[in-house]
Design a protein around this motif. Structure first.
Motif, mmCIF file in Angstrom:
data_model
loop_
_atom_site.group_PDB
_atom_site.id
_atom_site.type_symbol
_atom_site.label_atom_id
_atom_site.label_comp_id
_atom_site.label_asym_id
_atom_site.label_seq_id
_atom_site.Cartn_x
_atom_site.Cartn_y
_atom_site.Cartn_z
ATOM 1 N N ARG A 40 0.829 -1.203 0.000
ATOM 2 C CA ARG A 40 0.000 0.000 0.000
ATOM 3 C C ARG A 40 0.862 1.251 0.000
ATOM 4 O O ARG A 40 0.606 2.211 -0.732
ATOM 5 C CB ARG A 40 -0.919 -0.012 1.221
ATOM 6 C CG ARG A 40 -1.942 1.124 1.213
ATOM 7 C CD ARG A 40 -2.685 1.236 2.522
ATOM 8 N NE ARG A 40 -3.366 -0.007 2.855
ATOM 9 C CZ ARG A 40 -3.139 -0.697 3.955
ATOM 10 N NH1 ARG A 40 -2.209 -0.278 4.820
ATOM 11 N NH2 ARG A 40 -3.801 -1.811 4.225
ATOM 12 N N ASN A 41 1.907 1.277 0.816
ATOM 13 C CA ASN A 41 2.793 2.435 0.869
ATOM 14 C C ASN A 41 3.514 2.646 -0.459
ATOM 15 O O ASN A 41 3.721 3.772 -0.913
ATOM 16 C CB ASN A 41 3.809 2.269 1.988
ATOM 17 C CG ASN A 41 3.151 2.290 3.359
ATOM 18 O OD1 ASN A 41 2.113 2.938 3.540
ATOM 19 N ND2 ASN A 41 3.741 1.605 4.328
ATOM 20 N N ARG A 44 1.055 4.120 -2.911
ATOM 21 C CA ARG A 44 0.824 5.529 -2.589
ATOM 22 C C ARG A 44 1.980 6.394 -3.061
ATOM 23 O O ARG A 44 1.773 7.498 -3.573
ATOM 24 C CB ARG A 44 0.619 5.681 -1.088
ATOM 25 C CG ARG A 44 0.294 7.120 -0.678
ATOM 26 C CD ARG A 44 -0.209 7.231 0.736
ATOM 27 N NE ARG A 44 0.763 6.682 1.670
ATOM 28 C CZ ARG A 44 0.455 5.792 2.606
ATOM 29 N NH1 ARG A 44 -0.777 5.347 2.735
ATOM 30 N NH2 ARG A 44 1.377 5.334 3.450
ATOM 31 N N LYS A 47 1.682 6.847 -6.770
ATOM 32 C CA LYS A 47 0.650 7.827 -7.087
ATOM 33 C C LYS A 47 1.193 9.250 -6.996
ATOM 34 O O LYS A 47 0.916 10.099 -7.861
ATOM 35 C CB LYS A 47 -0.525 7.655 -6.128
ATOM 36 C CG LYS A 47 -1.601 8.733 -6.275
ATOM 37 C CD LYS A 47 -2.613 8.659 -5.156
ATOM 38 C CE LYS A 47 -3.537 9.871 -5.216
ATOM 39 N NZ LYS A 47 -4.491 9.904 -4.098
ATOM 40 N N SER A 48 2.009 9.527 -5.974
ATOM 41 C CA SER A 48 2.555 10.876 -5.816
ATOM 42 C C SER A 48 3.533 11.229 -6.935
ATOM 43 O O SER A 48 3.699 12.404 -7.265
ATOM 44 C CB SER A 48 3.233 11.000 -4.456
ATOM 45 O OG SER A 48 4.320 10.088 -4.373
ATOM 46 N N GLU A 77 -8.352 0.775 0.247
ATOM 47 C CA GLU A 77 -7.390 1.869 0.217
ATOM 48 C C GLU A 77 -6.358 1.671 -0.885
ATOM 49 O O GLU A 77 -6.085 2.584 -1.676
ATOM 50 C CB GLU A 77 -6.711 1.986 1.587
ATOM 51 C CG GLU A 77 -5.894 3.267 1.741
ATOM 52 C CD GLU A 77 -5.348 3.428 3.147
ATOM 53 O OE1 GLU A 77 -4.623 4.418 3.383
ATOM 54 O OE2 GLU A 77 -5.649 2.572 4.006
ATOM 55 N N ILE A 78 -5.781 0.476 -0.971
ATOM 56 C CA ILE A 78 -4.769 0.240 -2.002
ATOM 57 C C ILE A 78 -5.394 0.234 -3.393
ATOM 58 O O ILE A 78 -4.785 0.687 -4.364
ATOM 59 C CB ILE A 78 -4.017 -1.080 -1.717
ATOM 60 C CG1 ILE A 78 -2.790 -1.185 -2.644
ATOM 61 C CG2 ILE A 78 -4.919 -2.296 -1.917
ATOM 62 C CD1 ILE A 78 -1.899 -2.365 -2.294
ATOM 63 N N TYR A 81 -5.685 3.875 -4.394
ATOM 64 C CA TYR A 81 -4.393 4.419 -4.827
ATOM 65 C C TYR A 81 -4.030 3.926 -6.229
ATOM 66 O O TYR A 81 -3.541 4.700 -7.067
ATOM 67 C CB TYR A 81 -3.295 4.004 -3.841
ATOM 68 C CG TYR A 81 -3.414 4.643 -2.467
ATOM 69 C CD1 TYR A 81 -3.939 5.932 -2.317
ATOM 70 C CD2 TYR A 81 -2.985 3.975 -1.319
ATOM 71 C CE1 TYR A 81 -4.041 6.513 -1.076
ATOM 72 C CE2 TYR A 81 -3.090 4.555 -0.065
ATOM 73 C CZ TYR A 81 -3.627 5.821 0.051
ATOM 74 O OH TYR A 81 -3.731 6.414 1.285
ATOM 75 N N THR A 85 -3.510 6.247 -9.565
ATOM 76 C CA THR A 85 -2.243 6.226 -10.295
ATOM 77 C C THR A 85 -2.473 5.960 -11.777
ATOM 78 O O THR A 85 -1.898 6.631 -12.645
ATOM 79 C CB THR A 85 -1.316 5.152 -9.698
ATOM 80 O OG1 THR A 85 -1.199 5.376 -8.290
ATOM 81 C CG2 THR A 85 0.053 5.214 -10.334
ATOM 82 N N HIS A 140 -13.660 5.820 -2.222
ATOM 83 C CA HIS A 140 -12.272 5.850 -2.682
ATOM 84 C C HIS A 140 -12.007 4.814 -3.770
ATOM 85 O O HIS A 140 -10.916 4.815 -4.350
ATOM 86 C CB HIS A 140 -11.326 5.618 -1.498
ATOM 87 C CG HIS A 140 -11.424 6.685 -0.456
ATOM 88 N ND1 HIS A 140 -10.940 7.959 -0.636
ATOM 89 C CD2 HIS A 140 -11.984 6.682 0.794
ATOM 90 C CE1 HIS A 140 -11.169 8.692 0.433
ATOM 91 N NE2 HIS A 140 -11.808 7.950 1.331
#
Length: 969
Positions: A40-41, A44, A47-48, A77-78, A81, A85, A140
């Motif tokens: 997940r991290n 994320r 995505k940024s 959540e994932i 994201y 993305t 989401h």
């Protein structure tokens, strides 16, 4: 991925080496990490980076992101994201760039988005997976999914549409977005459906049948109709996608009564304020949506049904209100005029209503007049003038009644001498002879539409006379048009040089076609033919070639529709004139200039006059149809020889004669049909009368037969009484009644007596039975008092009925006795008649007198006998009624006996219940005694024993009351 690497290598400003390594590491973490938090991290972080380093993230991470969508669906959540993305990679929403680099960056961004979209949809499972994710309610997940699918459709719409079309329940899942309670998702769902339904009829039908119309109209209503925001605009665009060029959806929209729900859209009021830019846009789209339903390119049946529905629900009336309102923006007014035009085009009911609309002025003026004033006013905007012309054309399209009303305003008998009001015809004439070329053209075309396919109005328009100047005699409208045409460029006009002449030539060609009388009037002016031949024969520039072609068409019409009534301008002479001065080949070439003109094909496509500038306003749509129809026949007419013309004339005359004969016979057949109908009605009426008369005749015949039988019977009886039978045979039957009949009557009397005795015996039995019942009643208990009273009343009624029956029987016995005495008197009369038989020596007069006397007495005796029979019949009927009453009494007695038995059963049951209660009380006493003994053994105080004794005393009192009740019962 090779081409992506090439694009990366070709970039002038790529990412630093460390950023590329970071993206690679993040991709490795997404692919290899076993912990969900790590993946997940990593997603994320991707995505940024995806907006700034779109190419690198897309080329390295797309495959990993799609795998995340498949394997990690349980974690919203994932999934969110990953979808964000992918959206950043595929969409073209980039950060701001410098003006110098903006164009190149935009082009490169679009190419990059299309390439990534192609990679993503190469495996159709990815799109199917995305559709399944849209079923998730989590914000989401659903919102980025909607945005991603919209971006895919934007880049490669047809390919994505095909994948969604074959996906099970694919369109239905997308339709659920419109029902989402979160406005962001609902609004983006509308944008998604816009992209999905664009240019795909199959998907449009599926979306329509998924109740899209109902949901979209609800959203528009919730948002405030025309006063709503951009959401209303998006919904209207989606509705246009569903309805435009889709006959199935249009029919579904009409059948679903959704046209009625469009009426509130146009309730804008008469205000000078409140017209925001968004409201203007919304109303513009709403008007376009109405036009989609009534477009001339739709099937005629579908358009007609929509037009009728719009009139019935009041939508047309609402549009006309906007048309006549003040403070309406110019572009909305123009589009409203165009919309009203197509709503009334070819629909007689709507055209009649539009003719009755008046503008809110003082005095009120017809809306048509107000619009025509704008059309011939050169200060009005060009698009508005075009819209008014289109509205006037649609009002006259297939509307002979409206054409007649317009032409009648030009005739001398209908012109207002006071000059207080301006008519439509006067406005058209004013525009026709104005110094503005555009007004000339519009007025000429409008007047030509008043003559379209209407020979009657073409002949009526020949009567119009114009006063050109004071002191000069009036000239006809046809002559004035040719005078202006011959002056050419001598008159100084504003606008196009050829526009006025083209307009007048189109009017003249329309006027003269299919109207030989108008051709004769045109040729009667000796200057017209030389002018036309001179125009055609000259070698002019390209601008004048169109005028030459129209002049050739007008001259060809004058030849083809010429009835040879003018000797100097007969068909053959005109063709010889063309051959000498112009040449047939040259004439046909000039005629072909019309259809070869660049603006001709544009005008032939749509009925609406839609021109980019006034200079391009050259051809009318209906006129292009006329040219296509006449060009070939005029060419043939020019090349025909005189012999062929004669043969053709003979054939025409023969055909006319044949048509006249056929018409004559048709009229005869029609008259004969009417006569046959009248005769059929008369025959049916006569049949009914005949049946009624036949019934009456049958009844009368039966009555006559009855009278004949009675007469024959009397005649036979009189014959038996005559002296030819002798005195020995006439004694027993002198009155017509044989001894057998008398014996039968005596037997009936005896039978009645025996029946009377039998009834009396039965009555006696019933009396004894009732007495027994009375005696049994006295032995009943007190609980049967009410029932016995009711029974005694019924018995009393029965007694009364029996007494009545007895009195009736007594009266009948008296009547029987009376009948016996009458019978004895009858026998005595028979003996008297037997003694009064005539002897052979008497005269014929005495015999005839006695015969008459005997006949009268015989009739009286027959009548008396008949009355006796009736009385006997009545007696038998009364006897039957008495029997029925006796049966009813018997049934009543049985019912009373049953009630008595039921009461006895009830008493027995109550006694049994009382015995059971006594047993229970005895058991209770035994228990109380045992309790007393136990208390004594335990050494309980005497107070409690006293209480128990009081309880025992109460129980004994209760027992005594029960016994008393039983005694009462």
């Amino acid at each position: 991925m090779n081409f992506l690497r090439g694009v990366m290598g070709g970039q002038s400003a790529g990412p630093q080496h460390t950023e590329a390594e970071t993206i690679q590491k993040l991709c490795d973490r997404v692919a290899s990490s076993t912990l969900l938090d790590d993946r997940r991290n990593a997603v994320r972080a991707l995505k940024s980076l995806s907006k700034k380093y779109r190419l690198e993230v897309g080329s390295q991470a797309m495959e990993h992101l799609t795998r995340v969508l498949q394997t990690d669906r349980s974690d919203s959540e994932i999934i969110g994201y990953a979808l964000d993305t992918l959206y950043n990679i595929i969409s073209n929403d980039e950060e701001e760039v410098d003006d110098v680099e903006e164009e190149n960056s935009t082009r490169q961004s679009e190419d990059l988005g299309s390439q990534f979209t192609e990679i993503f949809i190469k495996q159709q499972e990815n799109v199917t997976l995305l559709l399944s994710l849209l079923e998730e309610f989590d914000f989401h997940v659903r919102w980025p999914g909607v945005k991603l699918l919209t971006a895919l459709l934007k880049h490669l719409g047809p390919q994505v549409q095909q994948i969604i079309l074959v996906s099970p329940m694919g369109v239905s899942r997308l339709m659920d977005l419109l029902a989402d309670s979160r406005e962001v998702i609902r609004n983006d769902g509308v944008l998604l459906l816009q992209a999905l339904t664009r240019s795909n009829g199959a998907i449009q039908k599926i979306v329509a049948f998924e109740n899209a119309f109902e949901r979209l109209l609800d959203i528009i209503t919730e948002e405030g109709n025309s006063d709503g925001g951009i959401v209303v605009e998006d919904c209207l665009i989606l509705l246009q996608n569903l309805l435009k060029n889709n006959n199935s959806n249009q029919n579904f929209f009409k059948e679903g009564s959704y046209i009625q729900r469009m009426k509130p859209w146009f309730e804008v009021g008469d205000e000078n304020s409140g017209w925001s830019a968004q409201k203007v846009t919304n109303l513009h789209l709403m008007l376009q949506l109405v036009r989609v339903l009534v477009s001339p390119t739709n099937p005629p049946g579908a358009t007609s049904s929509c037009q009728k529905a719009m009139f019935q629900c009041g939508l047309l009336q609402q549009l006309c209100t906007i048309l006549m309102a003040t403070g309406v923006p110019a572009d909305i007014l123009t589009e409203t005029i165009n919309t009203v035009s197509e709503v009334i085009r070819g629909c007689q009911v709507n055209q009649d209503y539009f003719a009755s609309v008046n503008a809110p002025s003082n005095p009120p003026r017809p809306a048509i007049v107000v619009l025509l004033m704008s059309m011939v006013n050169e200060r009005q905007p060009f698009v508005l003038r075009c819209a008014v012309l289109y509205c006037f054309q649609c009002f006259l399209y297939k509307n002979q009644k409206g054409q007649g009303e317009i032409v009648s305003t030009l005739l001398p008998s209908t012109i207002d001498a006071t000059g207080n009001s301006v008519s439509a015809g006067q406005l058209l004439c004013g525009g026709l002879f104005s110094t503005d070329s555009l007004s000339n053209w519009c007025a000429a075309v409008a007047l030509a539409h008043a003559l379209q396919e209407n020979s009657t109005q073409k002949e009526q328009l020949l009567r119009v006379q114009l006063a050109t100047s004071i002191g000069n005699p009036p000239v006809s409208l046809l002559q004035q048009c040719t005078n202006i045409l011959s002056q050419g460029d001598k008159i100084d006009r504003r606008g196009s040089k050829i526009q006025t002449r083209v307009g007048l030539l189109m009017l003249l060609c329309t006027w003269l076609s299919n109207c030989p009388i108008a051709v004769t009037h045109f040729l009667h002016n000796s200057a017209n033919v030389p002018f036309l031949t001179g125009q055609i024969a000259e070698n002019l520039g390209e601008e004048e070639q169109l005028v030459q072609g129209l002049c050739a068409l007008l001259l060809g019409i004058s030849i083809y529709f010429n009835d040879n009534s003018l000797e100097s301008y007969m068909k053959e002479k005109l063709k010889q004139l063309i051959e000498k001065r112009i040449g047939k080949e040259n004439f046909i070439e000039k005629l072909g200039f019309i259809s070869k003109h660049e603006l001709y094909s544009r005008a032939s496509q749509k009925p609406q006059p839609n021109f980019p500038s006034p200079e391009c306003m050259i051809f009318d749509h209906e006129f292009t149809k006329l040219v296509k129809e006449l060009e070939g026949v005029i060419t043939k007419a020019i090349y025909k020889s005189s012999e062929e013309d004669k043969k053709e004339e003979e054939v025409k005359k023969t055909l006319e004669q044949h048509d006249n004969i056929v018409t004559h016979y048709k009229n005869m057949i029609r008259e004969q049909d009417l006569q046959l109908e009248e005769l059929k009605q008369q025959i049916s009426t006569l049949k009914c009368q005949n049946e009624q008369l036949q019934t009456a005749v049958t009844q009368q015949a039966s009555q006559i037969q009855q009278h004949k039988d009675q007469y024959n019977l009397l005649k036979v009886q009189l014959g038996k009484d005559s002296p030819h039978h002798g005195s020995s045979n006439g004694g027993a039957q002198v009155n017509g009644i044989p001894p057998e009949e008398i014996g039968r009557l005596r037997e009936e009397i005896e039978e009645l007596k025996s029946n009377q005795e039998f009834l009396r015996s039965q009555l006696a039995e019933k009396d004894s039975l009732i007495e027994n019942l009375k005696s049994s009643q006295t032995s009943r208990d007190t609980n049967e008092a009410t029932a016995s009273a009711r029974d005694s009343e019924q018995i009393a009624e029965l007694k009364q009925e029996l007494a009545t029956l007895k009195s009736q029987l007594n009266s009948k016995s008296v009547e029987i006795t009376k009948l016996q005495t009458e019978k004895q008197e009858l026998l005595q009369k028979i003996e008297a008649f037997s003694q009064s038989v005539p002897v052979p020596g008497e005269s014929e007069t005495v015999v005839a007198a006695k015969a008459t006397d005997v006949e009268g007495r015989l009739s009286a005796l027959l009548q008396e006998t008949k009355e006796l029979k009736n009385e006997i019949k009545a007696l038998s009927e009364e006897r039957t009624a008495i029997k029925e009453q006796l049966d009813s009494s018997n049934s009543t007695i049985v019912i009373l006996q049953n009630e008595k038995n039921q009461l006895e059963v009830n008493i027995t049951d109550s006694k049994k219940e009382q015995d059971d209660l006594l047993v229970l009380l005895a058991d209770q006493d035994q228990k109380i005694l045992s309790l007393k003994h136990k208390l004594k053994e335990l050494g309980h105080p005497d107070e409690e024993e006293d209480e128990l004794e009081s309880i025992d005393q109460d129980d004994e009192d209760d027992e005594d009351e029960v016994d008393n009740n039983q005694g009462d019962n």
